[in-house]
Design an enzyme around this catalytic site. Structure first.
Site, mmCIF file in Angstrom:
data_model
loop_
_atom_site.group_PDB
_atom_site.id
_atom_site.type_symbol
_atom_site.label_atom_id
_atom_site.label_comp_id
_atom_site.label_asym_id
_atom_site.label_seq_id
_atom_site.Cartn_x
_atom_site.Cartn_y
_atom_site.Cartn_z
ATOM 1 N N ASP A 143 -102.539 -19.603 -7.769
ATOM 2 C CA ASP A 143 -102.401 -19.542 -9.226
ATOM 3 C C ASP A 143 -103.696 -19.169 -9.935
ATOM 4 O O ASP A 143 -103.696 -18.917 -11.137
ATOM 5 C CB ASP A 143 -101.921 -20.902 -9.765
ATOM 6 C CG ASP A 143 -100.490 -21.198 -9.356
ATOM 7 O OD1 ASP A 143 -99.696 -20.253 -9.309
ATOM 8 O OD2 ASP A 143 -100.173 -22.369 -9.080
ATOM 9 N N HIS B 38 -105.340 -27.482 -2.902
ATOM 10 C CA HIS B 38 -103.989 -27.290 -2.364
ATOM 11 C C HIS B 38 -103.690 -28.400 -1.380
ATOM 12 O O HIS B 38 -104.580 -28.822 -0.635
ATOM 13 C CB HIS B 38 -103.867 -25.930 -1.671
ATOM 14 C CG HIS B 38 -102.451 -25.511 -1.475
ATOM 15 N ND1 HIS B 38 -101.706 -25.932 -0.388
ATOM 16 C CD2 HIS B 38 -101.629 -24.764 -2.241
ATOM 17 C CE1 HIS B 38 -100.495 -25.429 -0.502
ATOM 18 N NE2 HIS B 38 -100.411 -24.723 -1.612
HETATM 19 N N1 CMC Z 1 -110.014 -30.378 -9.714
HETATM 20 C C1 CMC Z 1 -110.779 -31.474 -9.486
HETATM 21 N N2 CMC Z 1 -110.572 -32.345 -8.492
HETATM 22 C C2 CMC Z 1 -109.527 -32.109 -7.672
HETATM 23 C C3 CMC Z 1 -108.688 -30.989 -7.844
HETATM 24 C C4 CMC Z 1 -108.955 -30.103 -8.899
HETATM 25 N N3 CMC Z 1 -108.191 -29.032 -9.113
HETATM 26 N N4 CMC Z 1 -107.732 -31.012 -6.908
HETATM 27 C C5 CMC Z 1 -107.953 -32.111 -6.167
HETATM 28 N N5 CMC Z 1 -109.049 -32.770 -6.634
HETATM 29 C C6 CMC Z 1 -109.651 -33.970 -6.036
HETATM 30 C C7 CMC Z 1 -108.857 -35.219 -6.355
HETATM 31 O O1 CMC Z 1 -109.301 -35.823 -7.541
HETATM 32 C C8 CMC Z 1 -109.124 -36.055 -5.123
HETATM 33 O O2 CMC Z 1 -110.427 -36.585 -5.243
HETATM 34 P P1 CMC Z 1 -110.781 -38.044 -4.600
HETATM 35 O O3 CMC Z 1 -110.627 -37.873 -3.128
HETATM 36 O O4 CMC Z 1 -112.166 -38.328 -5.036
HETATM 37 O O5 CMC Z 1 -109.753 -38.992 -5.175
HETATM 38 C C9 CMC Z 1 -109.181 -35.025 -3.992
HETATM 39 O O6 CMC Z 1 -109.611 -33.801 -4.622
HETATM 40 C C10 CMC Z 1 -107.853 -34.802 -3.297
HETATM 41 O O7 CMC Z 1 -106.888 -34.489 -4.305
HETATM 42 P P2 CMC Z 1 -105.360 -34.901 -4.239
HETATM 43 O O8 CMC Z 1 -104.817 -34.901 -5.617
HETATM 44 O O9 CMC Z 1 -105.221 -36.161 -3.442
HETATM 45 O O10 CMC Z 1 -104.802 -33.717 -3.371
HETATM 46 P P3 CMC Z 1 -103.292 -33.315 -3.266
HETATM 47 O O11 CMC Z 1 -103.145 -32.625 -1.977
HETATM 48 O O12 CMC Z 1 -102.422 -34.502 -3.522
HETATM 49 O O13 CMC Z 1 -103.080 -32.322 -4.513
HETATM 50 C C11 CMC Z 1 -103.020 -30.368 -5.840
HETATM 51 C C12 CMC Z 1 -103.045 -30.930 -4.407
HETATM 52 C C13 CMC Z 1 -102.736 -28.880 -5.752
HETATM 53 C C14 CMC Z 1 -101.895 -31.027 -6.635
HETATM 54 C C15 CMC Z 1 -104.381 -30.615 -6.497
HETATM 55 O O14 CMC Z 1 -105.407 -29.976 -5.777
HETATM 56 C C16 CMC Z 1 -104.409 -30.182 -7.960
HETATM 57 O O15 CMC Z 1 -104.036 -30.970 -8.836
HETATM 58 N N6 CMC Z 1 -104.847 -28.905 -8.269
HETATM 59 C C17 CMC Z 1 -104.802 -28.396 -9.623
HETATM 60 C C18 CMC Z 1 -103.382 -27.901 -9.945
HETATM 61 C C19 CMC Z 1 -103.044 -26.604 -9.235
HETATM 62 O O16 CMC Z 1 -103.822 -25.666 -9.212
HETATM 63 N N7 CMC Z 1 -101.825 -26.542 -8.681
HETATM 64 C C20 CMC Z 1 -101.324 -25.354 -8.006
HETATM 65 C C21 CMC Z 1 -101.142 -25.595 -6.540
HETATM 66 S S1 CMC Z 1 -100.925 -24.068 -5.586
HETATM 67 C C22 CMC Z 1 -99.451 -23.353 -6.101
HETATM 68 C C23 CMC Z 1 -98.266 -24.246 -6.072
HETATM 69 O O17 CMC Z 1 -98.042 -24.993 -5.144
HETATM 70 O O18 CMC Z 1 -97.506 -24.175 -7.023
#
Ligand code: CMC
Length: 427
Positions: free
Chosen positions: A363, A306
């Site tokens: 989710d 998140h």
């Molecule tokens: N699986 C594997 N690696 C992950 C995941 C995941 N679900 N989420 C983040 N990472 C890694 C990412 O690759 C990055 O690694 P590194 O530092 O080595 O590059 C690190 O963790 C930070 O990730 P980020 O993408 O920079 O983090 P963010 O804050 O931009 O993204 C997120 C947040 C929710 C988009 C992301 O965690 C994600 O894609 N999760 C899966 C999709 C999901 O479940 N979304 C629902 C969010 S909650 C409800 C809503 O808001 O709708």
């Protein structure tokens, strides 16, 4: 307490006021930065940028706290009903008995949708994704209520708010019915909000349908948990679109489109699809944990991570407990619940997820409950939208009441510099 931040640029010191919210979050007010220094700030994904001041929802990602208007999500999910929470978000206070009765009555008496909307709806292919359909239909509502975009018409915002809350469930159930080839149900206004939705979803003209109070209570809880989440992608979209003075229907429609994405609300559908894939593959959760760690795989553990919660998502905790409870009460034995728990356990003990503070989000378990309630996978994100609707409305209303300026970010240009035009024959 307000203070001052000093920024040194090109050897010169500039001072900017700091501001502090009621829960202690701090910001530097850089409104005059560009005028005074010629610099802007760059913050891709707005990871450090506050777009607004808001009195609706507070969340502390480090401590896993979520409050709507000062009330904890745990309390609201346990003790309130969805319309009470909708009222709280939109109008700022929990309703009195009279306020609640009027609000609920108004919503009950606006549930029917203009029959001409059905013609628009009928034009969609049967397998169109319901989120695309919902975004289109909500936008189309502006056409039926043109005073929503007529600046000279009397302000009917309150009626538009009631219409949105009342008609959204009706429209959502159209999508479900069409995908099943079943006749569409009209709303039954003697029923409460959640029961009416369940009636329109699941009743058939050929047999009696009784709303199961366990199902209705579960739906109520899920909708409350999704009702607002401060400046997330879809809410920011609603505020941004609304800031151009676009009407409330188009602004909410844009929010629905933003929510659809798999990194946002669309994750709930992807989680179940992922869990099904793990099941079909033999149930080896470690294989998928390892795949998520492999940056070349392009695979993420859906329902994990998140932007703001870096400890745990309080909504996920409530939903996980509710999943056990509701599936137990309904006598549903869904094997993907065990897979989900195994996956969570494996990820929470893996250094990749621990070091990046990746925890199950709202989710991760919600789809398992939706499925137990009989809601098909492609409707999961519509359920999220139904829950988020009061939040979007409250945020749109607050943005307008605060007379916020049109949202218009800047950029740092990285393209070609000035060059002469070359006629086509000479290229
Ligand atoms: N699986 C594997 N690696 C992950 C995941 C995941 N679900 N989420 C983040 N990472 C890694 C990412 O690759 C990055 O690694 P590194 O530092 O080595 O590059 C690190 O963790 C930070 O990730 P980020 O993408 O920079 O983090 P963010 O804050 O931009 O993204 C997120 C947040 C929710 C988009 C992301 O965690 C994600 O894609 N999760 C899966 C999709 C999901 O479940 N979304 C629902 C969010 S909650 C409800 C809503 O808001 O709708």
């Amino acid at each position: 307490m307000a203070g001052t931040a000093e920024i040194i640029l090109d050897g010169k010191t500039y001072q900017y006021p700091t501001i502090e919210g009621t829960e202690g979050e701090k910001a530097i007010d850089i409104a005059k930065l560009r005028d005074e220094t010629g610099y802007i700030t760059i913050d891709s994904g707005y990871k450090n940028t506050g777009a607004t001041k808001s009195a609706i929802t507070f969340l502390d990602g480090e401590l896993g706290i979520l409050h709507y208007r000062g009330y904890s999500i745990e309390d609201l999910a346990e003790k309130a009903n969805f319309l009470e929470v909708a009222y709280l978000l939109i109008y700022g206070e929990l309703p009195t008995t009279e306020q609640y009765s009027k609000f609920e009555h108004d919503i009950r008496t606006h549930t029917i949708v203009n029959e001409d909307m059905r013609r628009i709806f009928n034009g969609f292919p049967v397998n169109a994704h319901p989120m695309g359909v919902m975004s289109s239909l909500v936008s189309a509502m502006s056409g039926f209520y043109p005073d929503s975009y007529d600046d000279k018409a009397p302000d009917r915002t309150e009626t538009h708010i009631i219409r949105l809350l009342a008609k959204f469930p009706t429209l959502a159930t159209w999508c479900y019915k069409k995908s099943h080839g079943h006749p569409i149900n009209y709303p039954k206004n003697s029923l409460d909000y959640c029961s009416n939705f369940l009636h329109m979803m699941f009743s058939l003209p050929v047999e009696d349908y009784h709303v199961d109070p366990i199902v209705s209570a579960a739906l109520n809880k899920l909708l409350i948990l999704h009702a607002d989440h401060e400046q997330n992608c879809s809410t920011s979209t609603v505020r941004l679109v609304g800031s151009s003075k676009a009407n409330i229907y188009s602004s909410i429609s844009a929010g629905i489109s933003a929510l659809w994405g798999p990194l946002h609300g669309g994750a709930n559908q992807e989680v179940i699809e992922m869990l099904e894939e793990i099941k079909a593959d033999g149930g080896d959760v470690m294989k998928f944990v390892n795949k998520a760690k492999d940056k070349n795989s392009g695979f993420r553990l859906m329902g994990f991570g998140h932007r703001v919660y870096k400890n745990f998502d309080p909504r996920a905790r409530i939903i996980k407990k509710a999943a056990d409870d509701i599936l137990g009460k309904l006598g549903v034995n869904d094997p993907v619940l065990e897979i989900a728990k195994g996956l969570e356990e494996a990820a929470l003990h893996d250094d990749y997820f621990v070091s990046r503070k990746l925890y199950p989000n709202v989710d991760f378990y919600s789809g398992i409950i939706y499925r137990a309630l009989g809601i098909p996978t492609n409707m999961f994100t519509v359920m999220f939208a139904l829950g988020r609707l009061p939040g979007w409305i409250a945020q749109w209303k607050e943005m307008r009441a605060n007379k916020e300026p049109i949202g218009r970010p800047r950029q740092i240009y990285t393209g070609a510099t000035d060059r002469p035009f070359v006629p086509m024959a000479e290229r």
